[in-house]
Design a protein around this motif. Structure first.
Motif, PDB file in Angstrom:
ATOM      1  N   ALA A 466       0.862  -1.192   0.000  1.00  0.00           N
ATOM      2  CA  ALA A 466       0.000   0.000   0.000  1.00  0.00           C
ATOM      3  C   ALA A 466       0.893   1.234   0.000  1.00  0.00           C
ATOM      4  O   ALA A 466       1.772   1.374   0.851  1.00  0.00           O
ATOM      5  N   ILE A 468       0.739   5.480  -0.276  1.00  0.00           N
ATOM      6  CA  ILE A 468      -0.190   6.604  -0.189  1.00  0.00           C
ATOM      7  C   ILE A 468       0.087   7.629  -1.281  1.00  0.00           C
ATOM      8  O   ILE A 468       1.239   7.810  -1.711  1.00  0.00           O
ATOM      9  N   SER A 479       4.187  13.533  -4.176  1.00  0.00           N
ATOM     10  CA  SER A 479       4.874  12.276  -3.859  1.00  0.00           C
ATOM     11  C   SER A 479       4.990  12.076  -2.347  1.00  0.00           C
ATOM     12  O   SER A 479       5.266  13.037  -1.611  1.00  0.00           O
ATOM     13  N   PRO A 480       4.833  10.830  -1.898  1.00  0.00           N
ATOM     14  CA  PRO A 480       5.031  10.588  -0.454  1.00  0.00           C
ATOM     15  C   PRO A 480       6.447  10.953  -0.001  1.00  0.00           C
ATOM     16  O   PRO A 480       6.654  11.292   1.157  1.00  0.00           O
ATOM     17  N   ASN A 523       3.437   0.460   5.054  1.00  0.00           N
ATOM     18  CA  ASN A 523       4.636   1.110   5.628  1.00  0.00           C
ATOM     19  C   ASN A 523       4.303   1.716   6.989  1.00  0.00           C
ATOM     20  O   ASN A 523       3.276   2.377   7.154  1.00  0.00           O
ATOM     21  N   LEU A 524       5.203   1.473   7.911  1.00  0.00           N
ATOM     22  CA  LEU A 524       5.006   2.027   9.264  1.00  0.00           C
ATOM     23  C   LEU A 524       6.118   3.044   9.503  1.00  0.00           C
ATOM     24  O   LEU A 524       7.288   2.759   9.206  1.00  0.00           O
ATOM     25  N   GLN A 528       5.107   6.364  14.328  1.00  0.00           N
ATOM     26  CA  GLN A 528       3.975   5.490  14.695  1.00  0.00           C
ATOM     27  C   GLN A 528       4.425   4.419  15.675  1.00  0.00           C
ATOM     28  O   GLN A 528       3.697   4.063  16.601  1.00  0.00           O
ATOM     29  N   ASP A 585      12.266  -2.868   5.241  1.00  0.00           N
ATOM     30  CA  ASP A 585      12.251  -2.182   3.940  1.00  0.00           C
ATOM     31  C   ASP A 585      13.651  -1.637   3.647  1.00  0.00           C
ATOM     32  O   ASP A 585      14.448  -1.416   4.562  1.00  0.00           O
ATOM     33  N   ARG A 609      16.135  -1.158  -3.766  1.00  0.00           N
ATOM     34  CA  ARG A 609      16.209  -1.160  -5.231  1.00  0.00           C
ATOM     35  C   ARG A 609      17.529  -0.603  -5.759  1.00  0.00           C
ATOM     36  O   ARG A 609      17.876  -0.805  -6.909  1.00  0.00           O
ATOM     37  N   GLU A 642      13.023  -5.263  -4.456  1.00  0.00           N
ATOM     38  CA  GLU A 642      12.236  -4.075  -4.855  1.00  0.00           C
ATOM     39  C   GLU A 642      12.813  -3.487  -6.135  1.00  0.00           C
ATOM     40  O   GLU A 642      14.005  -3.632  -6.414  1.00  0.00           O
ATOM     41  N   GLY A 643      11.982  -2.787  -6.858  1.00  0.00           N
ATOM     42  CA  GLY A 643      12.442  -1.991  -8.005  1.00  0.00           C
ATOM     43  C   GLY A 643      12.822  -2.817  -9.221  1.00  0.00           C
ATOM     44  O   GLY A 643      13.728  -2.440  -9.970  1.00  0.00           O
ATOM     45  N   GLU A 645      12.733  -3.746 -12.780  1.00  0.00           N
ATOM     46  CA  GLU A 645      12.225  -3.068 -13.973  1.00  0.00           C
ATOM     47  C   GLU A 645      12.480  -3.893 -15.240  1.00  0.00           C
ATOM     48  O   GLU A 645      11.844  -3.645 -16.273  1.00  0.00           O
ATOM     49  N   GLY A 663       8.023  -4.372  -8.552  1.00  0.00           N
ATOM     50  CA  GLY A 663       8.639  -3.363  -9.404  1.00  0.00           C
ATOM     51  C   GLY A 663       7.769  -3.040 -10.588  1.00  0.00           C
ATOM     52  O   GLY A 663       6.715  -3.656 -10.796  1.00  0.00           O
ATOM     53  N   TYR A 664       8.212  -2.029 -11.379  1.00  0.00           N
ATOM     54  CA  TYR A 664       7.427  -1.585 -12.524  1.00  0.00           C
ATOM     55  C   TYR A 664       7.217  -2.722 -13.542  1.00  0.00           C
ATOM     56  O   TYR A 664       6.261  -2.694 -14.324  1.00  0.00           O
TER      57      TYR A 664
HETATM   58  N1  LIG Z   1      12.250   3.618  -9.700  1.00  0.00           N
HETATM   59  C1  LIG Z   1      11.368   2.676  -9.332  1.00  0.00           C
HETATM   60  N2  LIG Z   1      10.598   2.877  -8.269  1.00  0.00           N
HETATM   61  C2  LIG Z   1       9.734   1.870  -7.962  1.00  0.00           C
HETATM   62  C3  LIG Z   1       9.635   0.701  -8.656  1.00  0.00           C
HETATM   63  N3  LIG Z   1       8.711  -0.046  -8.054  1.00  0.00           N
HETATM   64  C4  LIG Z   1       8.220   0.630  -7.035  1.00  0.00           C
HETATM   65  N4  LIG Z   1       8.831   1.840  -6.954  1.00  0.00           N
HETATM   66  C5  LIG Z   1       8.647   2.910  -5.924  1.00  0.00           C
HETATM   67  O1  LIG Z   1       9.385   2.571  -4.793  1.00  0.00           O
HETATM   68  C6  LIG Z   1       8.685   2.974  -3.624  1.00  0.00           C
HETATM   69  C7  LIG Z   1       8.501   1.792  -2.745  1.00  0.00           C
HETATM   70  O2  LIG Z   1       8.074   2.161  -1.556  1.00  0.00           O
HETATM   71  P1  LIG Z   1       8.961   2.275  -0.296  1.00  0.00           P
HETATM   72  O3  LIG Z   1      10.351   1.780  -0.515  1.00  0.00           O
HETATM   73  O4  LIG Z   1       8.248   1.678   0.826  1.00  0.00           O
HETATM   74  O5  LIG Z   1       9.090   3.837  -0.120  1.00  0.00           O
HETATM   75  C8  LIG Z   1       7.970   4.582   0.162  1.00  0.00           C
HETATM   76  C9  LIG Z   1       7.679   4.679   1.590  1.00  0.00           C
HETATM   77  O6  LIG Z   1       8.875   4.743   2.308  1.00  0.00           O
HETATM   78  C10 LIG Z   1       6.951   5.988   1.679  1.00  0.00           C
HETATM   79  N5  LIG Z   1       5.530   5.716   1.767  1.00  0.00           N
HETATM   80  C11 LIG Z   1       4.655   5.544   0.761  1.00  0.00           C
HETATM   81  N6  LIG Z   1       3.441   5.303   1.278  1.00  0.00           N
HETATM   82  C12 LIG Z   1       3.546   5.329   2.625  1.00  0.00           C
HETATM   83  C13 LIG Z   1       2.643   5.117   3.710  1.00  0.00           C
HETATM   84  O7  LIG Z   1       1.456   4.836   3.535  1.00  0.00           O
HETATM   85  N7  LIG Z   1       3.164   5.236   4.967  1.00  0.00           N
HETATM   86  C14 LIG Z   1       4.460   5.494   5.194  1.00  0.00           C
HETATM   87  N8  LIG Z   1       4.886   5.580   6.401  1.00  0.00           N
HETATM   88  N9  LIG Z   1       5.324   5.680   4.195  1.00  0.00           N
HETATM   89  C15 LIG Z   1       4.883   5.581   2.928  1.00  0.00           C
HETATM   90  O8  LIG Z   1       7.217   6.721   0.526  1.00  0.00           O
HETATM   91  C16 LIG Z   1       8.184   6.031  -0.239  1.00  0.00           C
HETATM   92  C17 LIG Z   1       8.022   6.329  -1.641  1.00  0.00           C
HETATM   93  O9  LIG Z   1       6.849   5.836  -2.116  1.00  0.00           O
HETATM   94  P2  LIG Z   1       6.495   5.921  -3.633  1.00  0.00           P
HETATM   95  O10 LIG Z   1       6.817   7.262  -4.166  1.00  0.00           O
HETATM   96  O11 LIG Z   1       5.129   5.386  -3.806  1.00  0.00           O
HETATM   97  O12 LIG Z   1       7.520   4.931  -4.276  1.00  0.00           O
HETATM   98  C18 LIG Z   1       7.379   3.552  -4.114  1.00  0.00           C
HETATM   99  C19 LIG Z   1       7.207   2.957  -5.477  1.00  0.00           C
HETATM  100  O13 LIG Z   1       6.431   3.708  -6.378  1.00  0.00           O
HETATM  101  C20 LIG Z   1      10.509   0.507  -9.755  1.00  0.00           C
HETATM  102  O14 LIG Z   1      10.507  -0.532 -10.452  1.00  0.00           O
HETATM  103  N10 LIG Z   1      11.372   1.522 -10.068  1.00  0.00           N
END
Ligand SMILES: Nc1nc2c(ncn2[C@@H]2O[C@@H]3COP(=O)(O)O[C@H]4[C@@H](O)[C@H](n5cnc6c(=O)[nH]c(N)nc65)O[C@@H]4COP(=O)(O)O[C@H]3[C@H]2O)c(=O)[nH]1
Length: 693
Positions: A466, A468, A479-480, A523-524, A528, A585, A609, A642-643, A645, A663-664
C-alpha cells in the motif's frame, strides 16, 4: 530666646537635668544670701540708731550747763568728745532760737547736721542716721543737739559679709556641679549604655548585640524590654535573611534553569535565542557578519536507547566539551535540543570561516568517545546560515540553519551544509505542505495505491504494497517522498498511518471476499512505532475490517530498528505474537551490522532497489544481493526484491533464490480498483502476472 530653647532641646537629658539642678540650687542660694543681707542691714542699722540716740542723749545732758551759761568753749569740748565714736559724722548744738551755738564736724567737706524742728527725733536715710535731742533745764528749753552718724560702717560690714558669702556660694555651686556631674554620670550610665548599643546596632546592623541589664527597676525594665525587642528583631532578621537567601537561591536556580542546560552546563535554547538577538542587533549596527550553526548528532538516540540515559548524558557532556574546544573565546555554544547544539560566530570576516569551523567540529567528533568501556562513534550533521548573506531576520536565519542541517542529515549524515536559496524554496514548500497536510485528511485528499508483489517461483501476485498518494487541489499528485517526512516531523503521520491501515484493510477484505487471498504490506513510520497504543490500534483496525492479522505485513526501516527502545521491541513482539508479519524495507542501505536482526521478530527482508538497479551486470550489486539472499535463507527469512524493472533483473533474482519481487516490471502502484481488475483477470486465488514468468 528661640535659639536658647532650641539649644536646650538639643542637649542630652543628663545635661538638662544637671543644669536644672544647678540653676535651681544657684537661685535658692542667691535668694537666701539676699535675705541674709536684708536682715543684716536691718540689725546693723538698728544698732547704729540706738548708738546715735544714746550719744545724742548723753551730749544733750552734758551740754545743759554750758548752754545755760552760754559757755561756747565748754560746749565745744563736749561735742568734740564725740570724735572717739567713729560713726558720728557731725554734732551741732542749736540755741533756743534754732541758731547754731557750737558744732563738731569730722569731715569739713561734708555739711553738719541741720536742725529742723519739724522732722522726727530720729531720721534714717540711705546715707546716715540723724538724732535730735532737746537741751532743757526743768521745763525751760535751752536748745537742741543734732547728732548724725554715717551708715558707712554698716555697708562695710555688709560688703565684708558679701565678700565671704559670694566665694562660698560659688564654691558650693562648683562643688555641687562636680557632684552632680559624677552622680548624673553614674545614674545615667545604663541609659547611655542602652543608647550606645542601639547606636552600634543601627551603625553595624548587628542585631546579636544586647544591652546590659541594670539593677535599677525602671532602667532595668527598659533594658530588658529593649533586649526582648532585639530578640524579636534578630529572629525576624534571621527569618528574613533565610527567606531572602532561599529566594535568591530559587532565583539563581530559575535563572539557571531558564538559561542553562543542566546536563552539559551549556546555555540552553532560551539563552541562545536571546544572545542571537543581541548579536544580530550589534551586527546590524556595526555592519558585521554573523554565522549561525545547527549541529544535530547522528545516532544519538540509538546510543541513548541501547546504552542507557546515563551514558547518553555523559556523551552529550563529552560532545559539548569537544565542540567548545574547537571554538574561540567569545563564540557562543548552546545545547538547543535533545541532541542539538547551536553555535554563534560573531563578527566573522569571511563566510569561509563557517566551513572551516564545521570541518573542525566534524573532525573533533570523528574520534570514538570512550564511556564506561564503550567506544561510541558519533557523527553530526551541521547546517549553516549567515547574516546578512542568507537573511537579516533572526527567525529566518534559524529556519535556514535548520533547513541546511536537514539537508546535511538527508544527504547521508556526518556532513555540513551551507544554506542555499534553493533550500529556501524547499523550506517554503515544506512549510506550505505542513499547513496543507493538516487539512488533507479532513478534506479526503489522500488515496491509496497498491503495487503488486509477485511470487518469483509461480509468477502469482501474492501480495500488494500500500502506497499513499496525496491529490493536492492545486499541486496535483504530491509524492510521499515529499510529504511523508513533513508528516513525520509534525506528528501528522500518526493519523495518516491509521487512515492508510484502515483503507488497506478495507480493500483487502474486499479482495479476500472476492476470493483473492493475498497479503497487504503497509509502511510504518518511526513516529507510529513510538505510539504506546500502536498494537491496540492496529489490532482494532484489523478487527473492525474483519481481517486476520496474518494477512498484514508491516514494513519497517533499518534505522527504526536501530533506534528501537525496549518498549518498541516489546511492541514489535506483541504485533508478531498477534500474527502480523514484519518486514525490513530498503534493506542493506542503513547499517553494516546485521546482528540486530536476531533481536527482532522480522519475517522478511526487502532488498533495496539501489542494489537491484545494477543487476545483473554490476558485480558489486550482484555480490551484495547474493549475500543478502544467503543471509536471509540462513535466518529463515523471506526475501523480497524491490524496483524490478527488467526481465534480466527478474531472472537473476529468481535464479538466486529470491522469494518475491516488486517493481514496474510487474506493475506500477495503482488504485485499488485496478488491482481488483488485475486480480479478477487472473481468476480466484493468487494471480499470475502475464507479462513475466
Ligand atoms: N524507480 C522505481 N521505483 C519503484 C519501482 N517499483 C516501485 N517503486 C517505488 O518505490 C517505492 C517503494 O516504496 P517504499 O520503498 O516503501 O518507499 C515509500 C515509503 O517509504 C513511503 N511511503 C509511501 N506510502 C507510505 C505510507 O502509507 N506510509 C508510510 N509511512 N510511508 C509511505 O514513501 C516512499 C516512496 O513511495 P512511492 O513514491 O510510492 O515509491 C514507491 C514505489 O512507487 C521501480 O521498479 N522503479
Amino acid at each position: 530666646m528661640e535659639q536658647l530653647i532650641e539649644w536646650i532641646n538639643r542637649q542630652a537629658l543628663s545635661t538638662k537635668l544637671k543644669w536644672t539642678y544647678l540653676v535651681t540650687s544657684g537661685g535658692v542660694m542667691l535668694l537666701s544670701t539676699l535675705f541674709l543681707i536684708g536682715i543684716q542691714l536691718y540689725f546693723f542699722t538698728a544698732a547704729l540708731v540706738r548708738q546715735t540716740q544714746s550719744q545724742a542723749t548723753m551730749a544733750g545732758e552734758n551740754l545743759t550747763a554750758a548752754m545755760a551759761f552760754a559757755d561756747a568753749e565748754a560746749a565745744g569740748d563736749i561735742l568734740s568728745a564725740l570724735r572717739v565714736a567713729p560713726d558720728v559724722q557731725s554734732a551741732v548744738a542749736y540755741d533756743a532760737k534754732g541758731k547754731a551755738f557750737v558744732s563738731f564736724v569730722r569731715d569739713p567737706q561734708s555739711p553738719p547736721a541741720a536742725h529742723d524742728p519739724h522732722v522726727r527725733e530720729t531720721e534714717v536715710d540711705v546715707r546716715g542716721v540723724s538724732v535730735t535731742r532737746r537741751i532743757q533745764v526743768g521745763s525751760r528749753l535751752l536748745g537742741t543737739v543734732v547728732v548724725r552718724s554715717s551708715v558707712t560702717s554698716v555697708y562695710r560690714q555688709l560688703a565684708l559679709y558679701l565678700a565671704l558669702a559670694l566665694p562660698m556660694t560659688l564654691a558650693l555651686l562648683s562643688l555641687s556641679y562636680y557632684a552632680l556631674s559624677r552622680l548624673q554620670r553614674y545614674f545615667t550610665a545604663p541609659i547611655r549604655a542602652l543608647s550606645a548599643v542601639s547606636e552600634q546596632i543601627s551603625r553595624q546592623g548587628d542585631y546579636s548585640l544586647r544591652a546590659e541589664v541594670s539593677q535599677a527597676a525602671d532602667i532595668g525594665l527598659l533594658a530588658r524590654t529593649f533586649n526582648g525587642m532585639l530578640d524579636r528583631i534578630q529572629k525576624r532578621e534571621l527569618e528574613l535573611e533565610a527567606e531572602i537567601n532561599e529566594r535568591k537561591r530559587i532565583e539563581v536556580k530559575l535563572d539557571r534553569l531558564a538559561h542553562y542546560d543542566p546536563v552539559t552546563q551549556l546555555n540552553n535554547r532560551h539563552f541562545f535565542n536571546e544572545r542571537l538577538e543581541s548579536v544580530l542587533a550589534r551586527a546590524r549596527k556595526f555592519d558585521e557578519r554573523t554565522i549561525l550553526m545547527f549541529i544535530d548528532l547522528d545516532n544519538f538516540k540509538t546510543v541513548n536507547d541501547t546504552l542507557g540515559h546515563d551514558i547518553g548524558d555523559e556523551l552529550l557532556r563529552l560532545v559539548s566539551r569537544r565542540l567548545s574546544e574547537t571554538l574561540r573565546f567569545g563564540d557562543v555554544l548552546s545545547r538547543i535540543g535533545g541532541d542539538e547544539f547551536g553555535i554563534i560566530l560573531e563578527n566573522v570576516s569571511q563566510v569561509g570561516v563557517a566551513s572551516l569551523i564545521a570541518e573542525k567540529c566534524l573532525l573533533k567528533l570523528a574520534d570514538p568517545i570512550h564511556i564506561h568501556g564503550h567506544d561510541i562513534h558519533i557523527g553530526a550533521s551541521i547546517g549553516i546560515s549567515v547574516y546578512p548573506d542568507d537573511a537579516t531576520d533572526m527567525h529566518a536565519l534559524l529556519k535556514y540553519a535548520d533547513t541546511a542541517m536537514y539537508y546535511a542529515k538527508n544527504g547521508g549524515k556526518n556532513a555540513w551544509r551551507m544554506f542555499t536559496p534553493s533550500m529556501r524554496d524547499d523550506a517554503h514548500k515544506r512549510f506550505k505542505l505542513d499547513n496543507n497536510l493538516r487539512r488533507a485528511l479532513e478534506r479526503d485528499e489522500f488515496v491509496l495505491h497498491y503495487q503488486p508483489q509477485v511470487d518469483l517461483k509461480t509468477g502469482d501476485i501474492v501480495g500488494v504494497e500500500a502506497l499513499i498518494r496525496w491529490i493536492h487541489p492545486q499541486l496535483g499528485m504530491v509524492s510521499p517522498n515529499d510529504f511523508i517526512p513533513v508528516a513525520e516531523d509534525t506528528g501528522l503521520i500518526v493519523p495518516i498511518g491509521e487512515w492508510v491501515l484502515r483503507e488497506a484493510c478495507r480493500d483487502l477484505k474486499r479482495w479476500h471476499a472476492e476470493g483473492h487471498l493475498l497479503r497487504v504490506a503497509v509502511n510504518l513510520s518511526g513516529r507510529q512505532l513510538k505510539e504506546n497504543n500502536l498494537v491496540a490500534a492496529v489490532l482494532a483496525t484489523l478487527r473492525e475490517a474483519d481481517v486476520d492479522p496474518c494477512w498484514l505485513e508491516l514494513e519497517l526501516t533499518e534505522s527504526m530498528l536501530m533506534d528501537a527502545s525496549t518498549d518498541i521491541v516489546d511492541r514489535l513482539h506483541a504485533l508478531t505474537d498477534a500474527g502480523i508479519q514484519l518486514a525490513i524495507d530498503d534493506f542493506g542501505t542503513g547499517y553494516s551490522s546485521m546482528s540486530y536482526l536476531k533481536t527482532f521478530p522480522v519475517r522478511a527482508l526487502k532488498v533495496d532497489r539501489s542494489f537491484v538497479r545494477g543487476l545483473p551486470q554490476d558485480p558489486e550489486d550482484a555480490a551484495i544481493t547474493r549475500a543478502i539472499i544467503a543471509m536471509a535463507r540462513s535466518l529463515r527469512m523471506e526475501i523480497v526484491a524491490e524496483g524490478i524493472e527488467t526481465q534480466e533483473q527478474h531472472d537473476f533474482l529468481r535464479a538466486h533464490g529470491c522469494d518475491k519481487s516488486q517493481g514496474y516490471l510487474y506493475g506500477r502502484p495503482c488504485p485499488a480498483a485496478q488491482i481488483g481488475q488485475l486480480l479478477a483477470r487472473s481468476g480466484a486465488g493468487a494471480c499470475a502476472v502475464d507479462s513475466v514468468v
